[in-house]
Design an enzyme around this catalytic site. Structure first.
Site, mmCIF file in Angstrom:
data_model
loop_
_atom_site.group_PDB
_atom_site.id
_atom_site.type_symbol
_atom_site.label_atom_id
_atom_site.label_comp_id
_atom_site.label_asym_id
_atom_site.label_seq_id
_atom_site.Cartn_x
_atom_site.Cartn_y
_atom_site.Cartn_z
ATOM 1 N N TYR A 116 0.818 -1.218 0.000
ATOM 2 C CA TYR A 116 0.000 0.000 0.000
ATOM 3 C C TYR A 116 0.851 1.267 0.000
ATOM 4 C CZ TYR A 116 -4.723 -1.896 0.742
ATOM 5 O OH TYR A 116 -5.930 -2.512 0.586
ATOM 6 N N LYS B 229 3.370 -15.063 2.085
ATOM 7 C CA LYS B 229 3.518 -15.750 0.799
ATOM 8 C C LYS B 229 5.012 -15.998 0.637
ATOM 9 C CE LYS B 229 1.909 -17.408 -3.090
ATOM 10 N NZ LYS B 229 1.079 -18.633 -3.149
ATOM 11 N N ASP C 164 -2.843 -18.059 0.240
ATOM 12 C CA ASP C 164 -3.825 -18.773 -0.590
ATOM 13 C C ASP C 164 -4.483 -19.898 0.189
ATOM 14 O OD1 ASP C 164 -1.349 -20.027 -0.588
ATOM 15 O OD2 ASP C 164 -1.345 -20.534 -2.721
ATOM 16 N N ASP D 34 -6.326 -7.053 4.056
ATOM 17 C CA ASP D 34 -7.466 -6.410 3.397
ATOM 18 C C ASP D 34 -8.366 -7.460 2.765
ATOM 19 O OD1 ASP D 34 -9.001 -4.249 2.210
ATOM 20 O OD2 ASP D 34 -8.034 -4.765 0.320
ATOM 21 N N ASP E 78 -12.234 -9.155 4.342
ATOM 22 C CA ASP E 78 -13.536 -9.141 3.645
ATOM 23 C C ASP E 78 -14.103 -10.558 3.561
ATOM 24 O OD1 ASP E 78 -13.517 -6.378 3.173
ATOM 25 O OD2 ASP E 78 -14.166 -6.603 1.090
HETATM 26 C C1 IPM Z 1 -10.420 -1.278 3.959
HETATM 27 C C2 IPM Z 1 -10.681 -0.660 2.610
HETATM 28 C C3 IPM Z 1 -9.546 0.283 2.279
HETATM 29 C C4 IPM Z 1 -8.278 -0.515 2.198
HETATM 30 C C5 IPM Z 1 -9.751 1.108 0.991
HETATM 31 C C6 IPM Z 1 -11.043 1.883 1.018
HETATM 32 C C7 IPM Z 1 -8.580 2.023 0.733
HETATM 33 O O1 IPM Z 1 -10.851 -1.652 1.654
HETATM 34 O O2 IPM Z 1 -10.318 -0.523 4.941
HETATM 35 O O3 IPM Z 1 -10.328 -2.498 4.041
HETATM 36 O O4 IPM Z 1 -7.974 -1.124 1.153
HETATM 37 O O5 IPM Z 1 -7.561 -0.543 3.198
HETATM 38 MG MG MG Z 2 -10.876 -3.625 2.432
#
Ligand code: IPM
Ligand code: MG
Length: 348
Positions: free
Chosen positions: A137, A183, A215, A239, A243
């Site tokens: 990032y 990884k 993975d 990240d 999710d």
């Molecule tokens: C998160 C989001 C952010 C990230 C984006 C909005 C920049 O996806 O907080 O997980 O990738 O960190």
């Molecule tokens: Mg995210």
């Protein structure tokens, strides 16, 4: 409680409005003075000032005890010179918020919402500890080109050490098991990550550390999610996996987060995004933001009892059958927020 509120874009203003009601109810019931300062971030800030993270926002955050954030980004700003997400990354970097805590748990009564079989979801209770101010990032060089584009994944020993230390400390308060994600079979930065994680974990008596490639961790999150306790991960992998971890509970709408540094204010935000597709339709689930207020009370203010009350109010509201559309119901954003707030104001 001096709090900077960054509502941001999309559903951000809708969900932070409900979280503010909750903060108000907590402040009143437990007699804590509350001061809110609203500032701009993301696309809203670009529209008003040209910058995704204006100086006034930074100054307010630095002077606050904690920051409550909604969401940033949306199609409106695609292709623009400045991206809304840059505001969020700048905020994390400016406040030194290297540790991002994302707890995932199953909720009683919501077993049906999960895309996984109920027996797989039983006993799921894990905590992602995502590295938040390093990795790909933020790595340099970065080249934005039409023929060739480039990002750099870089980690230093101190960066890995402090996030693994944080993960181990948090694991001691839980089941003392840490899974470190990397990884290492392909990437040099990830071989360093694994080496430092191994060394740091030795400083923490009673902690068991396992390494897992990202993975195979992605696969195990759906086949055996209850096997995880604390999952420490580099920025990008954290990240993605967080999710996925949210999705197995059935909705992104119930996952809070806390972003913490070693000192200074933390940022508390839902892990879902700005959801441009449902803006202004009263469909957004405010619970993740309200649970982020719970994390704020716990981590920024040390108010354990108040945090428990907020979490219990969300749980009781879900158990009472209130469901926003992400959970297959028709409860509006405001009605959900009001119901949770009422429980905090008047219950137990
Ligand atoms: C998160 C989001 C952010 C990230 C984006 C909005 C920049 O996806 O907080 O997980 O990738 O960190
Ligand atoms: Mg995210």
């Amino acid at each position: 409680m001096k709090i900077t509120v960054l509502a941001g874009d999309g559903i951000g203003p809708e969900i932070t409005a409900e979280a503010e009601k909750v903060l108000g109810a907590v402040a009143k019931r437990f007699d804590h003075p509350l001061e809110l300062d609203h500032q701009l971030i993301g696309g809203a800030a670009i529209d008003a000032t040209g910058s995704a993270f204006p100086d006034a926002t930074l100054a307010s955050c630095k002077g606050a005890d904690a920051v409550l954030l909604g969401a940033v980004g949306g199609p409106k700003w695609d292709g623009g010179a400045v991206r809304p997400e840059a505001g969020l990354l700048a905020l994390r970097k400016a406040l030194g918020l290297y540790a991002n805590l994302r707890p995932v748990r199953g909720w009683a009564g919501l077993e049906d919402a999960s895309p996984l079989r109920p027996e797989r979801m039983r006993d799921v209770d894990l905590l992602f500890v995502r590295e938040l101010t390093g990795g790909i990032y933020f790595g340099e060089p970065r080249v934005e080109g039409d023929e060739r584009a480039l990002d750099t994944m870089v980690y230093t020993e101190p960066e890995v050490r402090r996030i693994v230390r944080k993960a181990c400390e948090l694991a001691k308060l839980r089941r003392s098991h840490v899974t470190s994600i990397d990884k290492a079979n392909v990437l040099a930065s990830m071989r360093l990550w694994r080496k430092v994680a191994t060394a740091e974990a030795k400083n923490h008596e009673g902690i068991t550390l396992e390494h897992q490639l990202v993975d195979s961790a992605a696969m195990r999150l759906v086949t055996e999610p209850a096997a995880f306790d604390v999952v420490v991960a580099p920025n990008l992998f954290g990240d993605v996996l967080s999710d996925e971890g949210a999705a197995i509970t059935g909705t992104l709408g119930l996952l809070p987060s806390a972003s913490l540094g070693d000192a200074g204010p933390g940022v508390f935000e839902p892990i879902h995004g700005s959801a441009p597709d449902i803006v202004g339709q009263a469909k957004a689930n405010p619970a993740a933001t309200i649970l982020s207020v719970g994390m704020m009370l716990r981590y920024a203010f040390g108010l354990e009892r108040e945090a428990d009350v907020v979490e219990a109010a969300v749980e009781a509201t879900l158990q009472a059958g209130l469901r926003t559309p992400d959970l297959g119901g028709t409860t509006t954003t405001t009605a959900m927020g009001d119901a949770i707030t009422a429980r905090i104001a008047g219950s137990d």
